[in-house]
Design a protein around this motif. Structure first.
Motif, short mmCIF file in Angstrom:
data_model
loop_
_atom_site.label_atom_id
_atom_site.label_comp_id
_atom_site.label_asym_id
_atom_site.label_seq_id
_atom_site.Cartn_x
_atom_site.Cartn_y
_atom_site.Cartn_z
N ARG A 60 0.84 -1.20 0.00
CA ARG A 60 0.00 0.00 0.00
C ARG A 60 0.88 1.25 0.00
NH1 ARG A 60 -2.66 1.41 5.71
NH2 ARG A 60 -3.19 3.23 4.51
N ARG A 62 1.61 4.51 1.57
CA ARG A 62 1.29 5.14 2.85
C ARG A 62 0.93 6.62 2.68
NH1 ARG A 62 1.71 1.96 6.96
NH2 ARG A 62 3.06 0.13 6.83
N PHE A 64 -0.69 7.90 0.03
CA PHE A 64 -1.95 8.11 -0.70
C PHE A 64 -3.12 7.30 -0.18
CE2 PHE A 64 1.38 9.44 -3.64
CZ PHE A 64 0.95 10.72 -3.90
N SER A 65 -2.97 6.74 1.01
CA SER A 65 -4.12 6.03 1.60
C SER A 65 -4.09 6.20 3.11
CB SER A 65 -4.06 4.55 1.23
OG SER A 65 -2.90 3.97 1.80
N ARG A 66 -5.24 5.95 3.72
CA ARG A 66 -5.32 6.06 5.18
C ARG A 66 -6.20 4.95 5.73
NH1 ARG A 66 -7.72 11.58 7.01
NH2 ARG A 66 -8.04 10.42 8.91
N THR A 67 -6.05 4.69 7.02
CA THR A 67 -6.91 3.72 7.68
C THR A 67 -7.65 4.43 8.81
OG1 THR A 67 -5.28 2.04 7.22
CG2 THR A 67 -6.94 1.47 8.83
N VAL A 68 -8.96 4.27 8.84
CA VAL A 68 -9.78 4.86 9.91
C VAL A 68 -10.64 3.75 10.50
CG1 VAL A 68 -11.66 6.48 10.41
CG2 VAL A 68 -9.84 7.15 8.84
N ASN A 69 -10.53 3.54 11.79
CA ASN A 69 -11.32 2.50 12.49
C ASN A 69 -11.26 1.15 11.78
OD1 ASN A 69 -12.00 4.65 14.03
ND2 ASN A 69 -14.18 4.64 13.54
N GLY A 70 -10.11 0.80 11.26
CA GLY A 70 -9.96 -0.49 10.59
C GLY A 70 -10.38 -0.48 9.12
N TYR A 71 -10.89 0.65 8.64
CA TYR A 71 -11.27 0.76 7.22
C TYR A 71 -10.10 1.39 6.45
CZ TYR A 71 -16.13 -0.13 8.46
OH TYR A 71 -17.28 -0.70 8.91
N SER A 72 -9.50 0.59 5.56
CA SER A 72 -8.40 1.14 4.76
C SER A 72 -8.95 1.47 3.37
CB SER A 72 -7.29 0.10 4.63
OG SER A 72 -6.42 0.46 3.57
N ASN A 73 -8.56 2.64 2.83
CA ASN A 73 -9.02 2.93 1.47
C ASN A 73 -7.90 2.74 0.44
OD1 ASN A 73 -7.53 5.22 1.98
ND2 ASN A 73 -9.04 6.64 1.18
N LEU A 75 -6.31 0.79 -2.34
CA LEU A 75 -6.85 -0.19 -3.29
C LEU A 75 -6.00 -1.46 -3.27
CD1 LEU A 75 -7.99 2.13 -6.19
CD2 LEU A 75 -9.39 1.00 -4.48
N ILE A 78 -7.43 -3.34 -0.41
CA ILE A 78 -8.77 -3.85 -0.74
C ILE A 78 -8.65 -5.06 -1.66
CG2 ILE A 78 -10.90 -3.28 -2.00
CD1 ILE A 78 -10.58 -0.42 -0.77
N GLU A 81 -7.52 -8.05 0.27
CA GLU A 81 -8.64 -8.63 1.03
C GLU A 81 -9.53 -9.48 0.13
OE1 GLU A 81 -11.07 -6.16 3.60
OE2 GLU A 81 -9.27 -5.07 4.20
N GLU B 22 1.43 6.01 9.38
CA GLU B 22 0.57 4.94 9.94
C GLU B 22 1.34 3.68 10.32
OE1 GLU B 22 -2.85 3.99 7.60
OE2 GLU B 22 -3.68 5.99 7.77
N ILE B 400 -8.06 10.91 1.10
CA ILE B 400 -7.44 10.80 2.43
C ILE B 400 -7.66 12.04 3.29
CG2 ILE B 400 -5.65 9.14 1.73
CD1 ILE B 400 -3.70 11.59 1.63
N VAL B 406 -12.30 8.24 3.78
CA VAL B 406 -11.59 6.97 3.90
C VAL B 406 -12.60 5.83 4.08
CG1 VAL B 406 -9.89 5.66 5.24
CG2 VAL B 406 -9.59 8.11 4.96
N THR B 409 -14.82 5.33 0.77
CA THR B 409 -14.10 4.70 -0.34
C THR B 409 -13.71 3.27 0.02
OG1 THR B 409 -12.10 5.81 0.43
CG2 THR B 409 -13.19 6.80 -1.44
N SER B 410 -13.44 3.02 1.30
CA SER B 410 -13.10 1.67 1.74
C SER B 410 -14.30 0.73 1.59
CB SER B 410 -12.63 1.70 3.19
OG SER B 410 -12.42 0.41 3.67
N LYS B 414 -14.45 -2.52 -0.89
CA LYS B 414 -14.67 -3.87 -0.35
C LYS B 414 -15.89 -4.54 -0.98
CE LYS B 414 -12.38 -3.33 4.03
NZ LYS B 414 -12.47 -3.08 5.45
N TRP B 421 -7.82 7.38 -6.86
CA TRP B 421 -7.61 8.81 -6.60
C TRP B 421 -8.18 9.65 -7.73
CZ3 TRP B 421 -4.68 12.55 -3.65
CH2 TRP B 421 -4.41 12.12 -2.35
#
Lengths: 200, 448
Positions: A60, A62, A64-73, A75, A78, A81, B22, B400, B406, B409-410, B414, B421
């Motif tokens: 991934r 780092r 250009f993406s973030r994780t919030v509450n276990g939700y990663s955006n 791709l 994703i 997964e 992160e 982001i 986030v 899009t997540s 899924k 982007w």
């Protein structure tokens, strides 16, 4: 094979790990999964496989993406997964198969029917193989090999606690340059059959 | 002081970089950096016990004004923000458990007869309205999931809807004090009420929402229309099926309405946001006593710890005079011209928030605008609304920029709808530009 058997194969670029895995699958009469699993994932989700291919076996980003509450955006996350779900669904359904790459040894690691293998090779052997397969000169072949391995390592190590290519990560590590493709497959076939005999 | 300033800046930069990378959980990063600020900056460099006491700010909680009446002046950890956020999280978990959000989404879908275009517009407006009172992560969590469910049944592409819902959630969040964490920080630190926000940023957000509904309709309606098929509406999920417990549903709805009324009237009742947060948390806990463990386990306590550490690190910049120096620099660059100040704050906030977390950015900027306004309440208010619109809307520009983006899009990815982007920014970046420009012009017209 009567018993369910799942073989995951990690490989260095140019080590012939992919062709070894494919040949072994044919010999054992089981399914073979590589990047083509993306075609099925794309079909299942009605997405373009070319779109998915951009994120396959990549770490991934780092920035250009973030994780919030276990939700990663990311791709890449994703797709990983989705691939993991595809593989575990096949395994849960009792299917025997060989999977190349995609951190298979982590995704399926705790199953008794699972055998993990890593195929490596001597540097010069790998370069000459890449030169043959991709019709490249030596420098370009070396650069291609170096960059693919760099990405594979980063991809693997960002998703697994164990290290890519570290013998402790796998059940068996084998240098394909020493025996050649056919004999390496022979050896792996024997190993798999011996392991299968011991599986309940 | 120089060594203290260097350490304060270094700790702040390290914190920012680690948060972006992160590698570790965010709350560990800010708490560790907060501890480093206390030990290195206040303890070793400044040898100032008062700075530590002021930054930890425990004394504010025992002041009666912290709960009811005139809030005390304070720096450092903003306990009111933390208590309010925690309380609202508990309330929202109670509502989610009862099935409130899914029921609302399904009811709205049914009321527009499952027509995708009407659904598209209705969900945008609902996203903005809900985000005025509830954190935008929760809003998008439910809205995106229902959008995908309906898209599969009605056979349309949910991506345009999810993208417009995310933008509108960010826009709705900018309208009120409790809509977005930067607003809670701005309101709580600068003592603005819910109605102060509603009549200032709320007005800008309301006008922008009308423009954005038209904007998203123009760019996406063709895509949604062409995929529309006739469906048997009797086969669609029923709103009532979303309700998991009638008693829980009625109770959580009443608690939510009480929270809304308390927030709207808190400038006249003089109940602080800390009081409102604590109150709704307590009544939610009493009402859901049997399921208390489940509700509490879902509360994101990590974000509260993240805030505590963040406030200490920003306190380090404040106590060492760094933020004052930045304020002086902005004042110098703008030559004291309010038009230039507004332009600098709104565009820097918007662009920075599009790429980095807008919460640390807002927490850092609040003392700066206090410094810039130099005790002039009208100027401080103008800059506060400017900062609020810049950080809240800037965050909507990229995948982001804000937590809702986030999560949205997540969820889409899924479920088989990956949003790159390029796809995200194609509609959201121009939308951000339009709204920030509109906000700047409205601020110029109304306050300057």
């Amino acid at each position: 094979m009567e018993k369910q058997i799942i073989i995951t194969i990690g490989r260095e670029f140019g080590s012939a790990g992919h062709i070894i895995a494919e040949t072994l699958a044919k010999r054992l009469g089981i399914n073979f999964y590589d990047r083509k699993i993306m075609d099925e994932i794309a079909k299942q989700n009605n997405i373009s496989d070319k779109e998915l291919a951009k994120y396959d076996e990549k770490p991934r980003s780092r920035l250009f993406s973030r994780t919030v509450n276990g939700y990663s955006n990311s791709l890449e996350d994703i797709l990983f997964e989705m691939q993991s779900k595809f593989i575990t669904d096949k395994a849960d359904a009792g299917e025997s198969f060989i999977l190349v790459g995609r951190c298979g040894e982590k995704v399926l690691g705790d199953r008794k029917c699972h055998i993990s293998v890593f195929v490596l090779g001597d540097k010069e052997e790998k370069i000459s193989r890449v030169m043959d397969v991709y019709s490249l000169d030596r420098d370009k072949a070396y650069e291609m090999m170096r960059s693919h391995d760099k990405f594979r390592k980063a991809y693997h190590n960002s998703r697994c606690e164990s290290k890519w290519g570290d013998s402790r990560t796998y059940d068996l590590c084998i240098n394909s340059s020493k025996l050649g493709i056919e004999t390496t497959v022979d050896l792996l076939e024997d190993y798999v059959k011996t392991r299968a005999m011991g599986m309940k | 002081m120089l060594a203290a300033q260097i350490f304060a800046i270094a700790i702040f930069v390290i914190m920012f970089v680690l948060v972006v990378m992160e590698k570790f959980e965010k709350h560990y990063i800010t708490l560790s950096c907060g501890l480093m600020t206390i030990v290195l900056v206040f303890g070793i460099c400044m040898r100032d016990l008062n700075a530590i006491i002021e930054t930890l700010n425990f004394k504010s909680i025992i002041n009666a004004g912290f709960w009811i009446g005139e809030a005390p002046e304070s720096a450092g950890i903003d306990w009111a923000t933390i208590i309010f956020l925690g309380g609202m999280m508990i309330m929202v978990e109670g509502m989610a458990k009862a099935g409130f959000f899914r029921w609302l989404c399904m009811l709205l879908a049914k009321s527009v007869n499952y027509k995708p275009i009407k659904l598209f517009v209705a969900f945008m407006i609902m996203s903005a309205i809900l985000a005025m009172f509830i954190d935008s992560i929760t809003v998008i969590l439910f809205l995106a999931a229902v959008t995908i469910e309906l898209a599969k049944l009605l056979e349309f592409n949910p991506i345009p809807m999810i993208l417009s819902e995310i933008f509108c959630a960010n826009l709705g969040g900018s309208a009120t004090m409790c809509g977005d964490p930067p607003n809670i920080i701005i309101g709580s630190k600068l003592h603005y009420s819910f109605s102060d926000f509603l009549t200032n940023t709320g007005l800008i957000a309301g006008i922008s929402l009308v423009v954005m509904v038209i904007y998203f309709y123009l760019i996406y309606s063709k895509e949604i229309k062409k995929q529309t098929k006739n469906v048997d509406t009797s086969k669609m999920p029923k709103p009532a099926d979303a309700i998991k417990s009638k008693v829980g549903f009625i109770g959580s709805t009443i608690i939510f309405l009480i929270a809304v009324v308390m927030l709207i009237t808190h400038s006249t009742t003089h109940l602080s946001v800390a009081f409102i947060g604590a109150f709704v948390a307590i009544i939610t806990c009493i009402f859901n006593f049997k399921d208390l463990k489940e509700i509490m386990s879902k509360v994101d306590y990590k974000i509260l710890l993240f805030f505590i550490g963040l406030f200490v690190v920003v306190g380090g910049l404040e106590q060492t005079g760094i933020l004052e120096a930045i304020a002086e620099f902005i004042s110098k660059v703008s030559g004291g011209n309010i038009y230039v100040m507004v332009a600098i704050i709104i565009w820097i906030s918007a662009i920075a928030s599009a790429f980095v977390d807008n919460i640390p950015f807002a927490a850092t900027m609040v003392p700066i605008i206090q410094g810039l306004s130099a005790g002039n309440p009208a100027l401080q208010a103008t800059l506060a609304w400017t900062l609020s619109m810049g950080t809240d809307i800037g965050g909507a520009a990229t995948p982001i920029g804000a937590s809702a983006n986030v999560v949205g899009t997540s969820i889409a990815g899924k479920n088989g709808y990956p949003i790159s982007w390029g796809k995200y920014c194609k509609s959201a970046a121009p939308a951000m530009f339009i709204v920030v420009l509109m906000s700047m012009l409205i601020i110029y017209f109304r306050y300057c």
